[in-house]
Write a protein that holds these residues in place. Structure first.
Motif, mmCIF file in Angstrom:
data_model
loop_
_atom_site.group_PDB
_atom_site.id
_atom_site.type_symbol
_atom_site.label_atom_id
_atom_site.label_comp_id
_atom_site.label_asym_id
_atom_site.label_seq_id
_atom_site.Cartn_x
_atom_site.Cartn_y
_atom_site.Cartn_z
ATOM 1 N N GLY A 70 -0.704 4.032 0.771
ATOM 2 C CA GLY A 70 -1.510 4.906 1.618
ATOM 3 C C GLY A 70 -2.902 5.106 1.061
ATOM 4 N N SER A 71 -3.464 6.297 1.301
ATOM 5 C CA SER A 71 -4.863 6.561 0.957
ATOM 6 C C SER A 71 -5.150 6.411 -0.534
ATOM 7 N N ALA A 72 -4.156 6.566 -1.381
ATOM 8 C CA ALA A 72 -4.377 6.409 -2.833
ATOM 9 C C ALA A 72 -4.809 4.981 -3.166
ATOM 10 N N ASP A 73 -4.497 4.024 -2.289
ATOM 11 C CA ASP A 73 -4.865 2.627 -2.523
ATOM 12 C C ASP A 73 -6.161 2.233 -1.809
ATOM 13 N N GLY A 74 -6.871 3.213 -1.261
ATOM 14 C CA GLY A 74 -8.129 2.941 -0.573
ATOM 15 C C GLY A 74 -9.118 2.213 -1.471
ATOM 16 N N SER A 128 0.823 -1.199 0.000
ATOM 17 C CA SER A 128 0.000 0.000 0.000
ATOM 18 C C SER A 128 0.860 1.253 0.000
ATOM 19 N N ASP A 157 -3.220 -1.464 9.232
ATOM 20 C CA ASP A 157 -3.217 -0.243 10.031
ATOM 21 C C ASP A 157 -2.336 -0.444 11.248
#
Length: 180
Positions: free
Chosen positions: A26-30, A24, A48
């Motif tokens: 980060g948030s781009a891989d949400g 991951s 997490d």
């Protein structure tokens, strides 16, 4: 390479092949579908840090660290910092480990649970699986199969050998910190 899966393109209504992610950013891989990494395990970047200690703690290191080092977390000027643990110094018990190298002053990812998969192979064989290991009193950040016996040194069990392949895997299971 991660596995692929089919997804519906809601704009065209057509099926599209997508690749599951095994790390991951980060948030781009949400919202992405998770795949196991090449070692058959979930990559720590996909967990997490508040869940099972998965992502580790971000702590500035005061010396260079190598992957597999056992580290001591301490307070300096009101800030948590980390350094290599060493059984020859009773003020440096192991509190966790790193799986990557970090230079002095860098923010290291410290794992305080799980399996240290980066312990060096020297001195270990597959017959050591299940054996306890201890914090070294001769190598900073190191692991030993032989518990220290020197007076005023620290005796600390780190855990147990869970696998021996190209590196040694140690399942973290800290024992008491005993000053000899």
């Amino acid at each position: 390479m991660p596995n692929t899966y089919l997804d519906i393109d809601t704009t065209s209504g057509r099926l599209a092949r997508k690749t599951a992610t095994d790390t991951s950013a980060g948030s781009a891989d949400g919202g992405k579908v998770v795949a196991l990494a090449s070692n058959g395990k979930i990559d720590p970047t996909l967990i997490d840090s508040t869940a099972l200690g998965g992502g580790g703690d971000a702590i500035v290191c005061t010396e260079a660290l190598a992957g597999g080092d056992w580290v001591n977390i301490f307070l300096s000027g009101g800030v948590r910092k980390c350094r290599k643990a060493l059984a020859a110094d009773g003020t440096k018990p192991a509190h966790g480990f790193v799986t990557s190298a970090f230079s002095s002053g860098a923010t290291a990812t410290i794992y305080r649970s799980g399996t240290n998969t980066k312990v060096g192979l020297t001195g270990f064989t597959s017959s050591d699986i299940g054996a306890p290991v201890f914090l070294s009193d001769s190598t900073s950040g190191g692991t030993t199969k032989t518990p220290p016996t020197t007076s005023l040194h620290l005796l600390q069990r780190l855990g147990y050998v869970s696998d021996v392949n190209s590196q040694v895997e140690v399942q973290l299971d800290f024992g008491y910190e005993i000053i000899l």
